[in-house]
Design an enzyme around this catalytic site. Sequence first.
Site, PDB file in Angstrom:
ATOM      1  N   ASP A   8      70.789  46.422  98.625  1.00  0.00           N
ATOM      2  CA  ASP A   8      69.977  47.479  99.220  1.00  0.00           C
ATOM      3  C   ASP A   8      68.570  47.368  98.623  1.00  0.00           C
ATOM      4  O   ASP A   8      68.252  46.402  97.918  1.00  0.00           O
ATOM      5  CB  ASP A   8      70.626  48.865  99.052  1.00  0.00           C
ATOM      6  CG  ASP A   8      70.569  49.391  97.626  1.00  0.00           C
ATOM      7  OD1 ASP A   8      70.105  48.663  96.724  1.00  0.00           O
ATOM      8  OD2 ASP A   8      70.990  50.551  97.403  1.00  0.00           O
ATOM      9  N   CYS A  65      72.756  46.631  94.030  1.00  0.00           N
ATOM     10  CA  CYS A  65      72.144  47.923  94.356  1.00  0.00           C
ATOM     11  C   CYS A  65      71.558  48.474  93.065  1.00  0.00           C
ATOM     12  O   CYS A  65      71.303  47.727  92.125  1.00  0.00           O
ATOM     13  CB  CYS A  65      73.136  48.861  95.036  1.00  0.00           C
ATOM     14  SG  CYS A  65      74.534  49.403  94.044  1.00  0.00           S
ATOM     15  N   HIS A  98      91.488  37.583  84.937  1.00  0.00           N
ATOM     16  CA  HIS A  98      92.659  38.454  85.061  1.00  0.00           C
ATOM     17  C   HIS A  98      92.770  39.158  86.409  1.00  0.00           C
ATOM     18  O   HIS A  98      93.878  39.406  86.873  1.00  0.00           O
ATOM     19  CB  HIS A  98      92.639  39.530  83.960  1.00  0.00           C
ATOM     20  CG  HIS A  98      92.934  38.978  82.595  1.00  0.00           C
ATOM     21  ND1 HIS A  98      93.203  39.796  81.511  1.00  0.00           N
ATOM     22  CD2 HIS A  98      92.990  37.699  82.129  1.00  0.00           C
ATOM     23  CE1 HIS A  98      93.426  39.042  80.441  1.00  0.00           C
ATOM     24  NE2 HIS A  98      93.295  37.771  80.784  1.00  0.00           N
ATOM     25  N   HIS A 133      99.112  37.493  85.809  1.00  0.00           N
ATOM     26  CA  HIS A 133      97.990  38.181  86.466  1.00  0.00           C
ATOM     27  C   HIS A 133      98.113  38.096  87.987  1.00  0.00           C
ATOM     28  O   HIS A 133      97.702  39.007  88.696  1.00  0.00           O
ATOM     29  CB  HIS A 133      96.660  37.590  85.997  1.00  0.00           C
ATOM     30  CG  HIS A 133      96.496  37.671  84.512  1.00  0.00           C
ATOM     31  ND1 HIS A 133      96.431  38.872  83.848  1.00  0.00           N
ATOM     32  CD2 HIS A 133      96.437  36.702  83.562  1.00  0.00           C
ATOM     33  CE1 HIS A 133      96.322  38.640  82.547  1.00  0.00           C
ATOM     34  NE2 HIS A 133      96.326  37.338  82.351  1.00  0.00           N
TER      35      HIS A 133
HETATM   36  C1  RB5 Z   1      69.933  54.018  95.895  1.00  0.00           C
HETATM   37  O1  RB5 Z   1      69.068  55.027  95.494  1.00  0.00           O
HETATM   38  C2  RB5 Z   1      71.165  53.980  94.984  1.00  0.00           C
HETATM   39  O2  RB5 Z   1      71.918  55.121  95.157  1.00  0.00           O
HETATM   40  C3  RB5 Z   1      71.973  52.730  95.246  1.00  0.00           C
HETATM   41  O3  RB5 Z   1      71.181  51.616  95.060  1.00  0.00           O
HETATM   42  C4  RB5 Z   1      73.186  52.529  94.349  1.00  0.00           C
HETATM   43  O4  RB5 Z   1      72.853  52.657  93.012  1.00  0.00           O
HETATM   44  C5  RB5 Z   1      74.383  53.284  94.723  1.00  0.00           C
HETATM   45  O5  RB5 Z   1      75.444  53.192  94.120  1.00  0.00           O
END
Ligand code: RB5
Length: 147
Positions: A8, A65, A98, A133
């Site tokens: 993202d 993210c 694992h 595992h």
């Molecule tokens: C975006 O602000 C943020 O919420 C996203 O990048 C992430 O950390 C979500 O888990």
Amino acid sequence: MRYAVACDHAGYQLKAPLVAELTARGHEILDLGTDGPESVDYPVFAAKVARAIGSGDADMGLLLCGTGLGMAVTANKFPGVRAVTVSEAFSARMARNHNDANILCLGARVLGEGAALDVLRAWLGEVFEGGRHQRRVDMIMEAPECL
Ligand code: RB5
């Protein structure tokens, strides 16, 4: 290996250096976005990578993210996915040895580029150990509602 990669806006800054590391090690990249710093919804991108794993279009996934958390929560809703959020090398190695984890989720607000590369390199250096595992992974993947 074929790596499906997505991020993202919060993870975007890590995508290029981590893709460069994967490419340098001979992995194929399926880049599923996002392609800029504009705000997007991370579940959409986690779903793209999770579906690529489930369909067999990719062997492994990398999701980026802010924290790596929302990506893993989302990806683990999809069949065939074992996504983990990792912030240090030991857990990255164990996730492969694992848990046979197949999607690595990293947080760009947690890790700088150097630390993220360290985690990715640890992940790439390991394989699933199988044996006991495998039995445990099968328990998760086949019928978790029976546990
Ligand atoms: C975006 O602000 C943020 O919420 C996203 O990048 C992430 O950390 C979500 O888990």
